[in-house]
Design a protein around this motif. Structure first.
Motif: not given
Length: 387
Positions: A185-191
């Motif tokens: 559902t969502h893409f969030v940068p790993s940091e």
């Protein structure tokens, strides 16, 4: 924070803080593969929290560099002679139903590898967050198994014939691709992932709008042009809509000679080296899944897995595990070795329903029977005792 699992070496860690509970798959050296103990503990905690009025939000994550690489294939190989894996198979399919139908808000934080049964703990959730390090695939057919753990229900509901493509070719998807095709559902940068987790803990609520708003603060829009797999969907649909495995392979190979389709050749190589029996079973299961309910798919998949692990028509699954996970020679000797030699009669036998008492027993509708159908209440424990 109260910690349910005090043993840091336990394969699943459970923590509770206020109205939020966190479940961590904790076999980092083994890429959090799913063992019998993992399934037992995950089911235990999810049942406890669904019944607990204080728990409103459940967060799923994995320790180390993977969320989960799927089922523990070495466990299956070790138990090949005595139905050792019967219990974990039953428990896993029963658990899949409850993950799909869970009554509390759930969020998966998916970094690194997520495959097979591991993906079954993320894809069905209301919120599944992936990163640039996330890698998704369905490798089961490649080792003589089939797309299991509810994926004969999930994959046919992807755009076009993408589900057939993913499961037959073991193609990998990035985190952005997963969002674009509807597997996350969502893409969030790993940091930002740890900060997101802390915000969700601090939210101390399972209100879906509030949870969504928090995740949206950290997420990045995935533009269609970045979804490389969707750019190939026209070709995928043209080839993977074919009725038989042989027709799919022939059509896909023919498309490879067209300008701009050089990407097909390495994919085709993987397709051709997979178990012909596993591929044919998988294709039929996905096709049936287009018109089946979730319970129907889970019951069917349970039969398929049991029959494959019992080598009802082929020992390909153990040969695949040997070649890719035990000896690691990457040279499986499939029996039979070609799709044309896999008879329809053998495939029909794998799909044949069990007698009613041997089927997977999923709960009936209604709160009173919500957690019925457990392994302990089935006939299977007595069958094992009599062996």
């Amino acid at each position: 924070m109260a910690e349910e699992s005090l043993n840091a070496n336990e394969v699943v860690l459970a923590e509770e803080t206020g109205h939020v509970s966190v479940i961590t798959l904790n076999r980092p050296r083994q890429l959090n593969v799913i063992s019998s103990r993992v399934v037992e503990l995950v089911a235990k905690y999810l049942e406890k929290w669904e019944k607990d009025d204080d728990t409103e939000l459940v967060i799923f994550k994995g320790a180390g560099r993977a969320f989960s690489a799927g089922g523990d294939l070495k466990m299956f190989y070790a138990g090949r002679k005595d139905d050792f894996c019967l219990e974990v198979v039953y428990r896993m399919y029963w658990l899949c139903y409850h993950i799909h139908t869970y009554r509390k808000t759930m969020v998966a934080l998916v970094h690194g590898i997520v495959m097979g049964g591991g993906a079954a703990m993320t894809v069905p959730l209301k919120f599944s967050v992936v990163t640039e390090n996330t890698v998704f695939s369905m490798p089961e057919a490649s080792v003589g198994l089939h797309s299991d753990c509810s994926f004969s229900y999930i994959l046919p509901r992807l755009p076009g014939y993408l589900g057939e493509y993913l499961t037959l070719t073991n193609a990998r998807l990035s985190g952005k691709d997963m969002v674009a095709v509807g597997l996350a559902t969502h893409f969030v940068p790993s940091e930002k992932l740890k900060e997101l987790e802390n915000r969700l803990l601090g939210l101390n609520s399972g209100d879906e709008n509030a949870v969504s708003n928090v995740i949206e603060e950290f997420s990045i829009d995935v533009l269609p042009e970045e979804a490389t797999i969707l750019n190939k969907l026209q070709t995928i649909n043209k080839c993977f809509c074919k009725e038989s495995l042989e027709e799919i392979i022939e059509s896909f190979e023919a498309e490879g000679w067209n300008n701009g389709n050089e990407w097909i050749w390495p994919v085709l190589k993987v397709l051709k080296r997979a178990s012909p029996t596993g591929l044919k079973i998988t294709l039929r299961s996905i096709r049936e899944g287009r018109n089946q309910t979730l319970p129907e798919c889970l019951k069917k998949e349970f039969r398929l897995t049991m029959n494959l692990l019992r080598s009802v028509v082929s020992e390909d699954v153990y040969e695949g595990i040997r070649a890719f996970s035990i000896d690691k020679d990457n040279a499986p000797k499939w029996n039979p070795p070609t799709p044309g030699e896999v008879s329809n009669e053998k495939i029909d036998l794998i799909f044949k329903p069990f007698s009613p008492e041997l089927e997977l027993h999923l709960p009936a509708e209604g709160e009173a029977s919500r957690w019925d159908g457990k392994y302990e209440d089935s006939v299977y424990p007595s069958l094992r005792e009599n062996k």
